[in-house]
Write a protein that holds these residues in place. Structure first.
Motif, PDB file in Angstrom:
ATOM      1  N   ARG A   4     -35.100  21.907  -7.651  1.00 13.08           N
ATOM      2  CA  ARG A   4     -36.020  21.372  -6.639  1.00 13.08           C
ATOM      3  C   ARG A   4     -34.944  21.085  -5.424  1.00 13.08           C
ATOM      4  NH1 ARG A   4     -39.708  15.923  -6.825  1.00 13.08           N
ATOM      5  NH2 ARG A   4     -39.636  15.455  -4.629  1.00 13.08           N
TER       6      ARG A   4
ATOM      7  N   ARG B 188     -34.911  24.419  -3.610  1.00  7.70           N
ATOM      8  CA  ARG B 188     -36.181  24.401  -3.018  1.00  7.70           C
ATOM      9  C   ARG B 188     -36.304  23.877  -1.542  1.00  7.70           C
ATOM     10  NH1 ARG B 188     -38.383  24.719  -8.262  1.00  7.70           N
ATOM     11  NH2 ARG B 188     -39.012  22.253  -8.030  1.00  7.70           N
ATOM     12  N   GLU B 189     -35.965  22.551  -1.637  1.00  8.42           N
ATOM     13  CA  GLU B 189     -35.993  21.801  -0.612  1.00  8.42           C
ATOM     14  C   GLU B 189     -35.002  22.377   0.404  1.00  8.42           C
ATOM     15  OE1 GLU B 189     -35.170  17.944  -1.991  1.00  8.42           O
ATOM     16  OE2 GLU B 189     -37.338  17.544  -2.727  1.00  8.42           O
TER      17      GLU B 189
ATOM     18  N   TRP C  68     -34.041  25.258   0.928  1.00  8.42           N
ATOM     19  CA  TRP C  68     -34.581  26.613   1.550  1.00  8.42           C
ATOM     20  C   TRP C  68     -35.580  26.437   2.382  1.00  8.42           C
ATOM     21  CZ3 TRP C  68     -33.179  31.410   2.152  1.00  8.42           C
ATOM     22  CH2 TRP C  68     -34.144  32.392   2.368  1.00  8.42           C
ATOM     23  N   HIS C  69     -36.343  25.359   2.144  1.00  7.74           N
ATOM     24  CA  HIS C  69     -37.346  25.047   3.233  1.00  7.74           C
ATOM     25  C   HIS C  69     -36.947  24.676   4.448  1.00  7.74           C
ATOM     26  CE1 HIS C  69     -41.341  23.365   4.983  1.00  7.74           C
ATOM     27  NE2 HIS C  69     -40.530  22.563   5.154  1.00  7.74           N
ATOM     28  N   GLU C  70     -35.884  23.900   4.460  1.00  5.70           N
ATOM     29  CA  GLU C  70     -35.157  23.371   5.626  1.00  5.70           C
ATOM     30  C   GLU C  70     -34.592  24.522   6.479  1.00  5.70           C
ATOM     31  OE1 GLU C  70     -35.339  20.541   6.991  1.00  5.70           O
ATOM     32  OE2 GLU C  70     -35.834  19.171   5.450  1.00  5.70           O
TER      33      GLU C  70
ATOM     34  N   ALA D 188     -35.454  27.978   5.990  1.00  6.18           N
ATOM     35  CA  ALA D 188     -36.291  28.911   6.522  1.00  6.18           C
ATOM     36  C   ALA D 188     -37.281  28.374   7.608  1.00  6.18           C
ATOM     37  CB  ALA D 188     -37.101  29.549   5.096  1.00  6.18           C
ATOM     38  N   SER D 189     -37.555  27.110   7.612  1.00  7.35           N
ATOM     39  CA  SER D 189     -38.498  26.711   8.691  1.00  7.35           C
ATOM     40  C   SER D 189     -37.979  26.773   9.928  1.00  7.35           C
ATOM     41  CB  SER D 189     -39.229  25.274   8.272  1.00  7.35           C
ATOM     42  OG  SER D 189     -37.999  24.381   8.481  1.00  7.35           O
ATOM     43  N   ARG D 190     -36.695  27.216  10.198  1.00 11.90           N
ATOM     44  CA  ARG D 190     -36.228  27.136  11.504  1.00 11.90           C
ATOM     45  C   ARG D 190     -35.820  28.659  11.786  1.00 11.90           C
ATOM     46  NH1 ARG D 190     -35.199  22.521   9.139  1.00 11.90           N
ATOM     47  NH2 ARG D 190     -35.330  20.566  10.146  1.00 11.90           N
ATOM     48  N   ARG D 191     -36.507  29.220  12.811  1.00 10.75           N
ATOM     49  CA  ARG D 191     -36.373  30.596  13.012  1.00 10.75           C
ATOM     50  C   ARG D 191     -35.130  30.790  13.784  1.00 10.75           C
ATOM     51  NH1 ARG D 191     -41.034  31.683  15.618  1.00 10.75           N
ATOM     52  NH2 ARG D 191     -40.439  31.879  17.658  1.00 10.75           N
TER      53      ARG D 191
ATOM     54  N   TRP E 197     -32.305  31.158  10.825  1.00  5.42           N
ATOM     55  CA  TRP E 197     -32.350  32.562  10.018  1.00  5.42           C
ATOM     56  C   TRP E 197     -32.083  33.649  10.735  1.00  5.42           C
ATOM     57  CZ3 TRP E 197     -36.275  35.796  10.889  1.00  5.42           C
ATOM     58  CH2 TRP E 197     -37.431  35.249  11.211  1.00  5.42           C
TER      59      TRP E 197
ATOM     60  N   TYR F 148     -26.935  27.759   2.563  1.00  2.00           N
ATOM     61  CA  TYR F 148     -27.893  28.911   2.750  1.00  2.00           C
ATOM     62  C   TYR F 148     -27.130  29.486   4.025  1.00  2.00           C
ATOM     63  CZ  TYR F 148     -31.346  27.779  -0.751  1.00  2.00           C
ATOM     64  OH  TYR F 148     -31.833  27.575  -1.752  1.00  2.00           O
TER      65      TYR F 148
END
Length: 429
Positions: free
Chosen positions: A217, A220-221, A223-225, A227-230, A233, A358
């Motif tokens: 978990r 996953r959290e 990764w969300h932080e 991937a949500s910022r273009r 990445w 990440y």
């Protein structure tokens, strides 16, 4: 909510907490050994009759476990006391480098032995690095972030100067085994210092990981932080290729050119020291300069990353190579300070180590492949051809990333702006 950093005595560095000062001192000590270790490892292989490809394989063996274990290290650093994670990682690296030193001092180690113990050092770094970034983040207040990151990098980069010059000189004078032994001793000293760090809770109880959520978990959290910022990445994608090219130049091609065309380990150590001078000199500037468009300015520094490859490709004399390495160091600091400020203001503190993991995972993802293929690429294209390729790729990537509007427009925010609030999406037309 972050625990307030322990204040330091009044004076010029009154903003620097006790944890910041200890962590910076420990980083300087470990950096002294680490700067010389790659030089020693490369020349242990080359002086023992190994090839350029063998240097690449050993470097890849060091990088691969870092890539594989970084996200686990990031998750642990957000769950456990970060100073405990760093101490354990430093001790593990000390044992690994000590064993590698013993092998080199005992005679001619085999390629698989060099790869095995280099991999151990890479595994230690995978757990150390995310925790280190999180510790610096929570040890200073946002209004002093630019100054803190600059001073921290100046300390680290100053160690690069001394460590590279000392490592090159000692490798030439007494052999690479003793330089690797020094690296192990520096890791031990750094671990002892980090044991003195004060634990600080990065999150309030309400923000702590949910009971039974587990590491998956957390990942996953994180990764969300990420991937949500273009902007985040996109730059990590840029660095995944860029780091592979720069790593091939610094770890494989540079020592090979120094051995064949310059004065060997001593001259390559001087070139790496010039790189460190560029890092430190620019740190003084970045402690005062606060550009508004932080990622745009940071990426201008990336344009300098490929200059050493150009100098090596044209067989530049040592003074010109040192100047090229100096400029590369300037670029690394300009990017690095602005990048840390962007992460601090945009990433919630409780997820910082996972996002940093990440970030580093993506940036290093192709580095093992790049160093492993460096030797075959030089055989195929010639050493100069491979170096020209690295320089051109670095330039193209520096231009391409500016096509992303968020990279051009992400701006520094006031220190009192909430760090865990996302900025308005940048317009795309």
């Amino acid at each position: 909510m972050q625990s307030p950093p322990t204040p330091s005595p009044a004076g010029r560095f009154s903003w620097a907490s006790r944890n910041f000062r200890i962590q910076t001192a420990a980083t300087v000590i470990s950096g002294l050994g680490n700067a010389g270790a790659p030089i020693a490892t490369a020349f242990a292989i080359l002086d023992g009759g190994g090839s350029t490809a063998d240097v690449g394989y050993v470097t890849a063996a060091r990088l691969l476990p870092t890539v594989l274990l970084l996200i686990i290290g990031g998750a642990l650093a957000d769950r456990l006391p970060r100073h405990h994670v760093m101490v354990g990682a430093n001790l593990f690296s000390a044992v690994s480098q000590g064993a590698l030193a013993a092998l080199v001092l005992a005679g001619e180690p085999t390629l698989w032995q060099l790869m095995l113990f280099s991999a151990g050092a890479g595994a230690g770094y995978a757990f150390y690095s995310p925790a280190s970034g999180g510790m610096i983040l929570e040890s200073v207040t946002p209004e002093h972030a630019a100054r803190a990151f600059s001073v921290y990098r100046m300390g680290f980069n100053g160690a690069q100067i001394g460590g590279a010059a000392l490592g090159g000189a000692l490798t030439a004078a007494v052999g690479p085994g003793w330089v690797l032994a020094l690296d192990a001793a520096c890791f031990l000293a750094a671990a002892a210092l980090r044991f003195l760090l004060e634990p600080q809770a990065p999150t309030a109880p309400a923000e702590a990981p949910a009971a039974g959520g587990g590491m998956l978990r957390d990942l996953r959290e994180g990764w969300h932080e990420f991937a949500s910022r273009r902007w985040l990445w996109v730059i990590v994608l840029q660095f995944s290729v860029l780091v592979a090219c720069v790593g091939a130049v610094e770890a494989v091609y540079g020592p090979a050119v120094a051995k064949d065309r310059l004065g060997g380990a001593r001259d390559w150590g001087l070139a790496m020291a010039a790189y460190g001078v560029g890092l430190v000199a620019t740190g003084v500037l970045m402690a005062r300069w606060q550009p508004r468009r932080i990622l745009l300015v940071g990426n201008w520094g990336v344009f300098l990353f490929g200059v050493p490859a150009l100098a090596l490709a044209v067989s530049a004399p040592l003074p010109v190579l040192c100047a090229a390495m100096f400029l590369s160091g300037v670029g690394v600091t300009v990017f690095g300070v602005n990048w840390m400020i962007a992460l601090q203001q945009e990433i919630p503190a409780e997820a910082f180590s996972r996002v940093a993991a990440y970030d580093e995972l993506g940036s290093l993802s192709l580095a093992p492949l790049g160093t492993a293929l460096a030797g075959p690429a030089a055989d195929l294209l010639g050493l100069s051809g491979a170096l020209w390729s690295c320089a051109v790729i670095s330039l193209v990537l520096s231009v391409a990333v500016l096509l992303e509007p968020q990279v051009r427009r992400l701006s520094r925010r006031p220190a009192d702006h909430p760090a865990d609030t996302l900025p308005e999406p940048a317009p795309t037309h």
